[in-house]
Design a protein around this motif. Structure first.
Motif, PDB file in Angstrom:
ATOM      1  N   ALA A 142      40.264 -36.838   4.729  1.00 20.65           N
ATOM      2  CA  ALA A 142      40.073 -35.869   3.645  1.00 20.65           C
ATOM      3  C   ALA A 142      38.588 -35.547   3.512  1.00 20.65           C
ATOM      4  O   ALA A 142      37.728 -36.396   3.752  1.00 20.65           O
ATOM      5  CB  ALA A 142      40.609 -36.439   2.337  1.00 20.65           C
ATOM      6  N   ALA A 143      38.299 -34.313   3.141  1.00 22.11           N
ATOM      7  CA  ALA A 143      36.912 -33.897   2.941  1.00 22.11           C
ATOM      8  C   ALA A 143      36.288 -34.703   1.806  1.00 22.11           C
ATOM      9  O   ALA A 143      36.952 -35.023   0.818  1.00 22.11           O
ATOM     10  CB  ALA A 143      36.858 -32.413   2.607  1.00 22.11           C
ATOM     11  N   VAL A 144      35.023 -35.046   1.970  1.00 21.81           N
ATOM     12  CA  VAL A 144      34.317 -35.800   0.940  1.00 21.81           C
ATOM     13  C   VAL A 144      33.664 -34.832  -0.039  1.00 21.81           C
ATOM     14  O   VAL A 144      33.298 -33.723   0.324  1.00 21.81           O
ATOM     15  CB  VAL A 144      33.262 -36.759   1.546  1.00 21.81           C
ATOM     16  N   ASP A 145      33.542 -35.263  -1.284  1.00 18.13           N
ATOM     17  CA  ASP A 145      32.937 -34.418  -2.309  1.00 18.13           C
ATOM     18  C   ASP A 145      31.426 -34.297  -2.142  1.00 18.13           C
ATOM     19  O   ASP A 145      30.845 -33.282  -2.490  1.00 18.13           O
ATOM     20  CB  ASP A 145      33.246 -34.966  -3.707  1.00 18.13           C
ATOM     21  N   GLU A 146      30.805 -35.346  -1.639  1.00 21.51           N
ATOM     22  CA  GLU A 146      29.349 -35.360  -1.475  1.00 21.51           C
ATOM     23  C   GLU A 146      29.018 -35.670  -0.020  1.00 21.51           C
ATOM     24  O   GLU A 146      28.758 -36.815   0.337  1.00 21.51           O
ATOM     25  CB  GLU A 146      28.730 -36.393  -2.404  1.00 21.51           C
TER      26      GLU A 146
ATOM     27  N   GLU B 176      30.737 -34.814   9.160  1.00 26.96           N
ATOM     28  CA  GLU B 176      32.145 -34.860   8.757  1.00 26.96           C
ATOM     29  C   GLU B 176      33.008 -34.074   9.745  1.00 26.96           C
ATOM     30  O   GLU B 176      34.119 -34.497  10.101  1.00 26.96           O
ATOM     31  CB  GLU B 176      32.283 -34.292   7.341  1.00 26.96           C
ATOM     32  N   GLY B 177      32.502 -32.952  10.227  1.00 33.44           N
ATOM     33  CA  GLY B 177      33.224 -32.164  11.224  1.00 33.44           C
ATOM     34  C   GLY B 177      33.419 -32.932  12.521  1.00 33.44           C
ATOM     35  O   GLY B 177      34.481 -32.859  13.151  1.00 33.44           O
ATOM     36  N   GLN B 178      32.401 -33.697  12.926  1.00 32.06           N
ATOM     37  CA  GLN B 178      32.541 -34.513  14.137  1.00 32.06           C
ATOM     38  C   GLN B 178      33.626 -35.569  13.938  1.00 32.06           C
ATOM     39  O   GLN B 178      34.420 -35.838  14.842  1.00 32.06           O
ATOM     40  CB  GLN B 178      31.205 -35.169  14.491  1.00 32.06           C
ATOM     41  N   ARG B 179      33.693 -36.147  12.758  1.00 33.99           N
ATOM     42  CA  ARG B 179      34.731 -37.137  12.453  1.00 33.99           C
ATOM     43  C   ARG B 179      36.122 -36.503  12.482  1.00 33.99           C
ATOM     44  O   ARG B 179      37.094 -37.118  12.907  1.00 33.99           O
ATOM     45  CB  ARG B 179      34.460 -37.794  11.110  1.00 33.99           C
ATOM     46  N   GLU B 180      36.206 -35.274  12.017  1.00 30.60           N
ATOM     47  CA  GLU B 180      37.489 -34.563  12.056  1.00 30.60           C
ATOM     48  C   GLU B 180      37.925 -34.330  13.502  1.00 30.60           C
ATOM     49  O   GLU B 180      39.100 -34.520  13.848  1.00 30.60           O
ATOM     50  CB  GLU B 180      37.373 -33.229  11.318  1.00 30.60           C
ATOM     51  N   ILE B 181      36.998 -33.947  14.357  1.00 30.38           N
ATOM     52  CA  ILE B 181      37.317 -33.723  15.768  1.00 30.38           C
ATOM     53  C   ILE B 181      37.769 -35.028  16.426  1.00 30.38           C
ATOM     54  O   ILE B 181      38.719 -35.038  17.217  1.00 30.38           O
ATOM     55  CB  ILE B 181      36.108 -33.106  16.501  1.00 30.38           C
ATOM     56  N   ILE B 182      37.119 -36.135  16.089  1.00 26.37           N
ATOM     57  CA  ILE B 182      37.521 -37.440  16.624  1.00 26.37           C
ATOM     58  C   ILE B 182      38.975 -37.737  16.256  1.00 26.37           C
ATOM     59  O   ILE B 182      39.764 -38.179  17.091  1.00 26.37           O
ATOM     60  CB  ILE B 182      36.578 -38.556  16.120  1.00 26.37           C
ATOM     61  N   ALA B 183      39.345 -37.479  14.999  1.00 23.38           N
ATOM     62  CA  ALA B 183      40.725 -37.722  14.561  1.00 23.38           C
ATOM     63  C   ALA B 183      41.698 -36.818  15.318  1.00 23.38           C
ATOM     64  O   ALA B 183      42.750 -37.274  15.777  1.00 23.38           O
ATOM     65  CB  ALA B 183      40.851 -37.501  13.057  1.00 23.38           C
ATOM     66  N   LEU B 184      41.350 -35.550  15.468  1.00 24.46           N
ATOM     67  CA  LEU B 184      42.222 -34.632  16.202  1.00 24.46           C
ATOM     68  C   LEU B 184      42.374 -35.066  17.657  1.00 24.46           C
ATOM     69  O   LEU B 184      43.463 -34.985  18.231  1.00 24.46           O
ATOM     70  CB  LEU B 184      41.668 -33.206  16.134  1.00 24.46           C
ATOM     71  N   ALA B 185      41.287 -35.554  18.251  1.00 22.96           N
ATOM     72  CA  ALA B 185      41.333 -36.024  19.641  1.00 22.96           C
ATOM     73  C   ALA B 185      42.274 -37.205  19.793  1.00 22.96           C
ATOM     74  O   ALA B 185      42.905 -37.379  20.837  1.00 22.96           O
ATOM     75  CB  ALA B 185      39.931 -36.392  20.118  1.00 22.96           C
TER      76      ALA B 185
END
Length: 192
Positions: free
Chosen positions: A63-67, A47-56
């Motif tokens: 949004a953070a996933v519950d599971e 999920e953190g890698q996906r967040e970095i992709i979006a920021l890039a």
């Protein structure tokens, strides 16, 4: 990625080495992260890698996933490698220079944000190793870097409930033990 942020690639490699060491039947083992299995830990890092992709891409992070464990699919190692590859491809020189909001600290280039991400990768490599009884030797320079980062962002993380209350490390403890205690974890297996 065209230029390596300090320690980021080494931290990715270290995390991946621990992922490779998780046996096929070890993904549902409890981790030192309360309520999370090994599968949840790797899902969180994906999920953190996906967040970095979006920021890039100058996009709003998902949004953070519950599971987070659901992000691993049937093959957590393959899912991790895919997320890592996609993230590396997104980290162009232009993306690395892009200013990113960083909590109460203002903005900083994405390259500098990745320097702080070493903390996340290192601690979750330790969590994942502990969940499966792996012996892992963490790079001393990365531990030092992560501890410095933790001391800067720790109060904010603690106020958001992302880390537990700091613990008192044993007298004469090494830097890894002090880092883990600062984050509310004990170096002993199974303890947070």
């Amino acid at each position: 990625m065209t230029a390596e942020p300090s320690g980021y690639e080494r931290a990715l490699d270290l995390f991946e080495a621990v992922v490779r060491g998780v046996p096929c039947d070890g993904w549902d083992s409890p981790s030192p992260c309360a309520g999370w299995s090994a599968r949840d830990v790797i899902g969180h890092v994906i999920e953190g890698q996906r967040e970095i992709i979006a920021l890039a891409a100058a996009e709003e992070p998902p949004a953070a996933v519950d599971e987070p464990g659901k992000l691993t699919g049937p093959d957590p190692l393959e899912s991790w490698r895919e997320a890592r590859t996609q993230c590396a491809e997104a980290l162009t020189e232009q993306a690395l220079a892009r200013p990113i909001p960083f909590g109460g600290f203002g903005e900083l280039p994405l390259r500098d944000l990745l320097d702080t991400y070493v903390l996340e990768l290192l601690v979750h490599a330790w969590d994942l190793a502990r969940s499966n009884g792996q012996a892992v030797r963490l790079d001393g320079d990365l531990v030092h870097h992560a501890f410095n980062t933790a001391q800067v962002v720790g109060a904010s993380m603690r106020s958001q409930g992302l880390i537990g209350p700091a613990l008192v490390p044993p007298r004469g403890a090494g830097e890894l033990t002090r880092l883990l205690a600062f984050l509310g974890r004990r170096e002993t297996a199974g303890a947070q």
